[in-house]
Design a protein around this motif. Sequence first.
Motif, short mmCIF file in Angstrom:
data_model
loop_
_atom_site.label_atom_id
_atom_site.label_comp_id
_atom_site.label_asym_id
_atom_site.label_seq_id
_atom_site.Cartn_x
_atom_site.Cartn_y
_atom_site.Cartn_z
N SER A 144 0.83 -1.20 0.00
CA SER A 144 0.00 0.00 0.00
C SER A 144 0.87 1.26 0.00
O SER A 144 0.58 2.23 -0.73
CB SER A 144 -0.92 -0.01 1.22
OG SER A 144 -1.70 1.16 1.28
N TYR A 145 1.93 1.25 0.81
CA TYR A 145 2.84 2.41 0.88
C TYR A 145 3.43 2.72 -0.49
O TYR A 145 3.60 3.88 -0.87
CB TYR A 145 3.93 2.11 1.89
CG TYR A 145 5.03 3.13 1.96
CD1 TYR A 145 4.87 4.32 2.68
CD2 TYR A 145 6.24 2.93 1.30
CE1 TYR A 145 5.88 5.26 2.74
CE2 TYR A 145 7.26 3.86 1.36
CZ TYR A 145 7.07 5.03 2.08
OH TYR A 145 8.09 5.98 2.13
N LEU A 146 3.75 1.68 -1.27
CA LEU A 146 4.36 1.85 -2.59
C LEU A 146 3.32 1.94 -3.71
O LEU A 146 3.68 1.92 -4.89
CB LEU A 146 5.32 0.68 -2.87
CG LEU A 146 6.54 0.58 -1.94
CD1 LEU A 146 7.31 -0.70 -2.22
CD2 LEU A 146 7.44 1.80 -2.09
N HIS A 147 2.04 2.02 -3.33
CA HIS A 147 0.93 2.15 -4.29
C HIS A 147 0.79 0.90 -5.17
O HIS A 147 0.52 0.99 -6.37
CB HIS A 147 1.10 3.40 -5.15
CG HIS A 147 1.27 4.66 -4.35
ND1 HIS A 147 0.27 5.18 -3.56
CD2 HIS A 147 2.34 5.47 -4.19
CE1 HIS A 147 0.70 6.28 -2.96
NE2 HIS A 147 1.96 6.47 -3.31
N HIS A 148 1.00 -0.24 -4.56
CA HIS A 148 0.70 -1.55 -5.15
C HIS A 148 1.37 -1.79 -6.50
O HIS A 148 0.70 -2.08 -7.50
CB HIS A 148 -0.82 -1.72 -5.27
CG HIS A 148 -1.54 -1.56 -3.97
ND1 HIS A 148 -1.51 -2.52 -2.97
CD2 HIS A 148 -2.31 -0.53 -3.49
CE1 HIS A 148 -2.23 -2.11 -1.94
NE2 HIS A 148 -2.73 -0.92 -2.23
N PRO A 149 2.68 -1.72 -6.55
CA PRO A 149 3.37 -2.09 -7.79
C PRO A 149 3.28 -3.59 -8.04
O PRO A 149 2.93 -4.37 -7.14
CB PRO A 149 4.82 -1.66 -7.52
CG PRO A 149 4.96 -1.77 -6.03
CD PRO A 149 3.62 -1.37 -5.47
N LEU A 158 8.18 -3.41 12.57
CA LEU A 158 8.65 -2.37 11.68
C LEU A 158 8.81 -2.93 10.27
O LEU A 158 9.44 -3.98 10.08
CB LEU A 158 9.98 -1.83 12.20
CG LEU A 158 10.63 -0.65 11.49
CD1 LEU A 158 9.74 0.58 11.53
CD2 LEU A 158 11.99 -0.34 12.14
N CYS A 159 8.26 -2.23 9.29
CA CYS A 159 8.27 -2.69 7.90
C CYS A 159 9.17 -1.77 7.07
O CYS A 159 9.03 -0.55 7.11
CB CYS A 159 6.87 -2.66 7.31
SG CYS A 159 5.61 -3.50 8.30
N TRP A 160 10.08 -2.39 6.31
CA TRP A 160 11.03 -1.67 5.48
C TRP A 160 10.67 -1.80 4.01
O TRP A 160 10.34 -2.89 3.54
CB TRP A 160 12.44 -2.26 5.67
CG TRP A 160 12.98 -2.18 7.05
CD1 TRP A 160 12.65 -3.01 8.10
CD2 TRP A 160 13.94 -1.26 7.54
NE1 TRP A 160 13.37 -2.64 9.21
CE2 TRP A 160 14.17 -1.57 8.90
CE3 TRP A 160 14.66 -0.21 6.95
CZ2 TRP A 160 15.08 -0.87 9.68
CZ3 TRP A 160 15.56 0.49 7.74
CH2 TRP A 160 15.75 0.17 9.09
N ALA A 161 10.73 -0.68 3.30
CA ALA A 161 10.46 -0.67 1.86
C ALA A 161 11.77 -0.55 1.10
O ALA A 161 12.63 0.29 1.44
CB ALA A 161 9.55 0.50 1.50
#
Length: 263
Positions: free
Chosen positions: A228-233, A256-259
Amino acid sequence: MLRRGARLGLVLVLGVLVLSACSTPFTSADSADSTTPPRTGSCRDLDAGDLDATSNSSAVVPCSHRHTAQTFLVGTLPRSTGSAYNDARQGTYADAACAQGFATYLGADAGQVLQAWLSWSWFGPSEHGWQRGARWFRCDVIGGPSGVKTLDALPESAAGLFSPTPPDAWLTCSQGAEVVGGTKVACSQPHTWRAATTVEIGKPAASYPGDHSVGVRSQERCHDSIGSYLHHPASFGFAVTSFGADRWAAGNRLSLCWARTSL
Protein backbone atom coordinates in the motif's frame (compact mmCIF):
# COMPACT_ATOMS: atom_id res chain seq x y z
CA MET A 1 19.19 -1.42 33.70
CA LEU A 2 17.98 -0.53 30.23
CA ARG A 3 19.37 2.96 29.84
CA ARG A 4 18.42 3.66 26.25
CA GLY A 5 15.09 3.61 24.55
CA ALA A 6 16.20 1.98 21.34
CA ARG A 7 18.06 -0.97 22.80
CA LEU A 8 15.69 -3.64 21.55
CA GLY A 9 15.89 -7.41 21.19
CA LEU A 10 15.19 -8.11 17.50
CA VAL A 11 13.67 -11.10 15.73
CA LEU A 12 14.32 -10.86 11.98
CA VAL A 13 12.11 -12.59 9.41
CA LEU A 14 12.13 -13.19 5.67
CA GLY A 15 10.60 -10.55 3.40
CA VAL A 16 9.75 -10.83 -0.30
CA LEU A 17 13.28 -10.31 -1.55
CA VAL A 18 15.56 -10.22 1.45
CA LEU A 19 16.28 -11.55 4.90
CA SER A 20 15.20 -8.97 7.43
CA ALA A 21 14.80 -10.93 9.84
CA CYS A 22 31.59 10.31 36.45
CA SER A 23 31.26 12.58 39.20
CA THR A 24 32.73 16.07 39.25
CA PRO A 25 33.86 18.14 42.23
CA PHE A 26 31.10 20.68 41.54
CA THR A 27 27.63 20.62 43.02
CA SER A 28 25.68 22.92 40.72
CA ALA A 29 22.26 21.81 39.48
CA ASP A 30 24.02 20.45 36.40
CA SER A 31 26.26 18.13 38.42
CA ALA A 32 25.48 14.49 39.14
CA ASP A 33 26.56 15.19 42.74
CA SER A 34 23.85 17.79 43.24
CA THR A 35 20.66 17.26 45.20
CA THR A 36 19.05 19.93 42.99
CA PRO A 37 17.37 18.31 39.96
CA PRO A 38 18.61 19.17 36.46
CA ARG A 39 16.58 21.55 34.33
CA THR A 40 14.15 20.41 31.66
CA GLY A 41 15.11 21.75 28.24
CA SER A 42 18.84 21.88 29.00
CA CYS A 43 21.18 20.91 26.19
CA ARG A 44 24.50 19.05 26.29
CA ASP A 45 27.05 17.93 23.73
CA LEU A 46 27.39 14.27 24.67
CA ASP A 47 29.45 11.56 23.00
CA ALA A 48 28.15 8.06 22.34
CA GLY A 49 30.46 6.80 25.08
CA ASP A 50 28.62 8.91 27.67
CA LEU A 51 25.34 7.09 27.21
CA ASP A 52 25.94 3.94 29.21
CA ALA A 53 27.12 5.76 32.31
CA THR A 54 24.97 5.71 35.42
CA SER A 55 25.33 9.45 35.90
CA ASN A 56 26.49 12.38 33.81
CA SER A 57 27.89 15.80 34.72
CA SER A 58 28.56 17.11 31.21
CA ALA A 59 28.34 20.87 30.98
CA VAL A 60 25.10 22.46 29.86
CA VAL A 61 25.51 24.39 26.61
CA PRO A 62 23.21 26.96 24.99
CA CYS A 63 20.70 25.12 22.82
CA SER A 64 21.59 27.51 20.00
CA HIS A 65 25.05 25.89 20.01
CA ARG A 66 25.91 22.39 18.85
CA HIS A 67 24.38 19.78 21.11
CA THR A 68 23.55 16.09 20.80
CA ALA A 69 21.27 15.73 23.83
CA GLN A 70 18.37 17.68 25.30
CA THR A 71 16.68 16.97 28.62
CA PHE A 72 12.97 16.43 28.00
CA LEU A 73 11.87 15.12 31.38
CA VAL A 74 13.07 15.36 34.97
CA GLY A 75 11.46 13.19 37.61
CA THR A 76 11.84 11.87 41.14
CA LEU A 77 12.39 8.21 41.99
CA PRO A 78 9.72 7.20 44.51
CA ARG A 79 10.40 5.27 47.71
CA SER A 80 8.97 2.15 46.06
CA THR A 81 12.10 1.98 43.86
CA GLY A 82 14.31 1.20 46.86
CA SER A 83 16.85 3.01 48.97
CA ALA A 84 19.99 1.34 47.59
CA TYR A 85 21.95 3.13 44.89
CA ASN A 86 21.17 1.72 41.43
CA ASP A 87 18.41 -0.61 42.58
CA ALA A 88 17.00 -2.31 39.46
CA ARG A 89 13.55 -0.94 40.30
CA GLN A 90 14.85 2.55 39.68
CA GLY A 91 15.74 1.57 36.12
CA THR A 92 12.30 0.05 35.54
CA TYR A 93 10.60 3.21 36.79
CA ALA A 94 12.79 5.63 34.82
CA ASP A 95 12.56 3.52 31.64
CA ALA A 96 8.76 3.70 31.66
CA ALA A 97 8.71 7.42 32.38
CA CYS A 98 11.28 8.23 29.69
CA ALA A 99 9.62 6.06 27.05
CA GLN A 100 6.29 7.78 27.53
CA GLY A 101 7.81 11.23 27.78
CA PHE A 102 9.97 10.72 24.68
CA ALA A 103 6.99 10.16 22.40
CA THR A 104 5.08 13.06 23.93
CA TYR A 105 8.05 15.42 23.62
CA LEU A 106 8.61 14.62 19.94
CA GLY A 107 4.91 14.67 19.12
CA ALA A 108 5.31 11.10 17.81
CA ASP A 109 3.04 8.08 17.86
CA ALA A 110 4.26 4.59 18.76
CA GLY A 111 5.04 3.70 15.15
CA GLN A 112 7.03 6.87 14.56
CA VAL A 113 9.08 6.16 17.66
CA LEU A 114 10.21 2.87 16.06
CA GLN A 115 11.09 4.72 12.85
CA ALA A 116 12.98 7.54 14.55
CA TRP A 117 16.67 8.29 13.98
CA LEU A 118 16.70 9.27 17.63
CA SER A 119 16.78 7.56 21.00
CA TRP A 120 16.75 8.49 24.64
CA SER A 121 18.99 7.91 27.60
CA TRP A 122 18.41 8.51 31.29
CA PHE A 123 20.84 9.50 34.02
CA GLY A 124 20.56 9.64 37.78
CA PRO A 125 22.68 11.23 40.49
CA SER A 126 26.16 9.99 41.27
CA GLU A 127 26.60 7.69 44.24
CA HIS A 128 27.87 10.68 46.19
CA GLY A 129 24.77 12.66 45.24
CA TRP A 130 22.55 9.71 46.20
CA GLN A 131 24.18 9.52 49.61
CA ARG A 132 23.46 13.23 50.04
CA GLY A 133 19.76 12.64 49.32
CA ALA A 134 19.44 13.17 45.55
CA ARG A 135 16.55 11.13 44.09
CA TRP A 136 16.09 12.79 40.69
CA PHE A 137 16.53 11.30 37.24
CA ARG A 138 16.71 13.04 33.88
CA CYS A 139 15.70 11.79 30.41
CA ASP A 140 17.61 13.11 27.38
CA VAL A 141 16.64 12.84 23.73
CA ILE A 142 19.76 11.73 21.86
CA GLY A 143 20.81 12.60 18.30
CA GLY A 144 20.94 9.10 16.88
CA PRO A 145 19.64 5.58 17.50
CA SER A 146 21.10 3.16 20.00
CA GLY A 147 24.46 1.76 18.97
CA VAL A 148 25.73 4.56 16.74
CA LYS A 149 29.33 5.57 17.36
CA THR A 150 28.87 9.24 16.49
CA LEU A 151 25.90 11.33 17.60
CA ASP A 152 24.27 13.88 15.33
CA ALA A 153 23.64 17.47 16.37
CA LEU A 154 20.02 18.11 17.31
CA PRO A 155 17.98 21.11 16.19
CA GLU A 156 17.80 23.99 18.65
CA SER A 157 14.80 22.29 20.23
CA ALA A 158 13.58 18.75 19.64
CA ALA A 159 10.19 19.57 21.16
CA GLY A 160 7.46 18.76 18.62
CA LEU A 161 10.05 17.62 16.07
CA PHE A 162 7.72 14.95 14.65
CA SER A 163 4.64 17.15 14.51
CA PRO A 164 3.03 17.39 12.06
CA THR A 165 5.48 15.54 9.77
CA PRO A 166 8.72 13.79 10.81
CA PRO A 167 11.69 15.18 8.83
CA ASP A 168 13.80 12.73 6.85
CA ALA A 169 16.88 13.81 8.83
CA TRP A 170 15.34 12.11 11.88
CA LEU A 171 13.89 8.98 10.29
CA THR A 172 15.75 5.67 9.91
CA CYS A 173 16.86 4.19 6.58
CA SER A 174 19.49 1.64 5.61
CA GLN A 175 22.15 1.51 2.91
CA GLY A 176 23.07 -1.89 1.51
CA ALA A 177 21.78 -4.89 -0.38
CA GLU A 178 19.94 -6.11 2.72
CA VAL A 179 18.55 -4.47 5.81
CA VAL A 180 20.39 -7.04 7.88
CA GLY A 181 24.05 -6.18 7.55
CA GLY A 182 23.33 -2.84 5.95
CA THR A 183 24.46 0.48 7.36
CA LYS A 184 21.72 2.33 9.20
CA VAL A 185 21.55 5.98 8.16
CA ALA A 186 19.20 8.92 8.46
CA CYS A 187 16.75 9.03 5.56
CA SER A 188 18.23 12.35 4.42
CA GLN A 189 21.31 10.32 3.39
CA PRO A 190 21.55 7.97 0.37
CA HIS A 191 19.78 4.74 1.19
CA THR A 192 18.32 1.56 -0.30
CA TRP A 193 15.78 0.78 2.41
CA ARG A 194 13.37 2.92 4.40
CA ALA A 195 11.69 2.05 7.69
CA ALA A 196 8.40 3.08 6.12
CA THR A 197 5.49 1.69 8.14
CA THR A 198 4.58 -0.26 11.25
CA VAL A 199 1.96 -2.97 11.73
CA GLU A 200 0.11 -4.16 14.81
CA ILE A 201 0.68 -7.83 15.58
CA GLY A 202 -1.25 -8.20 18.83
CA LYS A 203 -3.76 -6.58 21.16
CA PRO A 204 -2.61 -4.95 24.41
CA ALA A 205 -3.95 -7.73 26.66
CA ALA A 206 -2.68 -10.62 24.52
CA SER A 207 0.03 -13.00 25.71
CA TYR A 208 3.23 -13.26 23.69
CA PRO A 209 2.48 -15.74 20.88
CA GLY A 210 6.08 -16.82 20.33
CA ASP A 211 8.81 -15.78 17.93
CA HIS A 212 7.52 -17.87 15.02
CA SER A 213 3.97 -16.52 15.19
CA VAL A 214 5.20 -12.97 15.53
CA GLY A 215 7.45 -13.47 12.51
CA VAL A 216 4.67 -14.91 10.33
CA ARG A 217 2.17 -12.21 11.29
CA SER A 218 4.78 -9.52 10.72
CA GLN A 219 5.70 -10.83 7.28
CA GLU A 220 2.09 -11.07 6.10
CA ARG A 221 1.04 -7.68 7.44
CA CYS A 222 4.19 -5.88 6.32
CA HIS A 223 3.69 -7.28 2.81
CA ASP A 224 0.28 -5.61 2.63
CA SER A 225 1.42 -2.45 4.40
CA ILE A 226 4.45 -1.85 2.18
CA GLY A 227 2.44 -2.74 -0.93
CA SER A 228 0.00 0.00 0.00
CA TYR A 229 2.84 2.41 0.88
CA LEU A 230 4.36 1.85 -2.59
CA HIS A 231 0.93 2.15 -4.29
CA HIS A 232 0.70 -1.55 -5.15
CA PRO A 233 3.37 -2.09 -7.79
CA ALA A 234 3.55 -5.42 -9.60
CA SER A 235 6.62 -6.40 -7.59
CA PHE A 236 8.47 -4.86 -4.69
CA GLY A 237 10.97 -5.64 -1.98
CA PHE A 238 10.26 -5.43 1.70
CA ALA A 239 11.83 -6.52 4.95
CA VAL A 240 10.62 -6.86 8.51
CA THR A 241 11.98 -6.16 11.96
CA SER A 242 9.92 -7.77 14.69
CA PHE A 243 10.57 -7.55 18.41
CA GLY A 244 10.91 -10.28 20.97
CA ALA A 245 9.24 -11.26 24.22
CA ASP A 246 11.04 -8.60 26.27
CA ARG A 247 9.59 -5.76 24.21
CA TRP A 248 6.17 -7.44 24.17
CA ALA A 249 6.28 -7.49 27.97
CA ALA A 250 7.13 -3.79 27.91
CA GLY A 251 3.99 -3.10 25.87
CA ASN A 252 5.17 -3.05 22.27
CA ARG A 253 2.73 -4.64 19.80
CA LEU A 254 4.23 -3.31 16.58
CA SER A 255 6.63 -4.62 13.95
CA LEU A 256 8.65 -2.37 11.68
CA CYS A 257 8.27 -2.69 7.90
CA TRP A 258 11.03 -1.67 5.48
CA ALA A 259 10.46 -0.67 1.86
CA ARG A 260 13.09 -1.24 -0.84
CA THR A 261 13.79 2.13 -2.43
CA SER A 262 15.47 3.30 -5.60
CA LEU A 263 17.75 5.81 -3.85
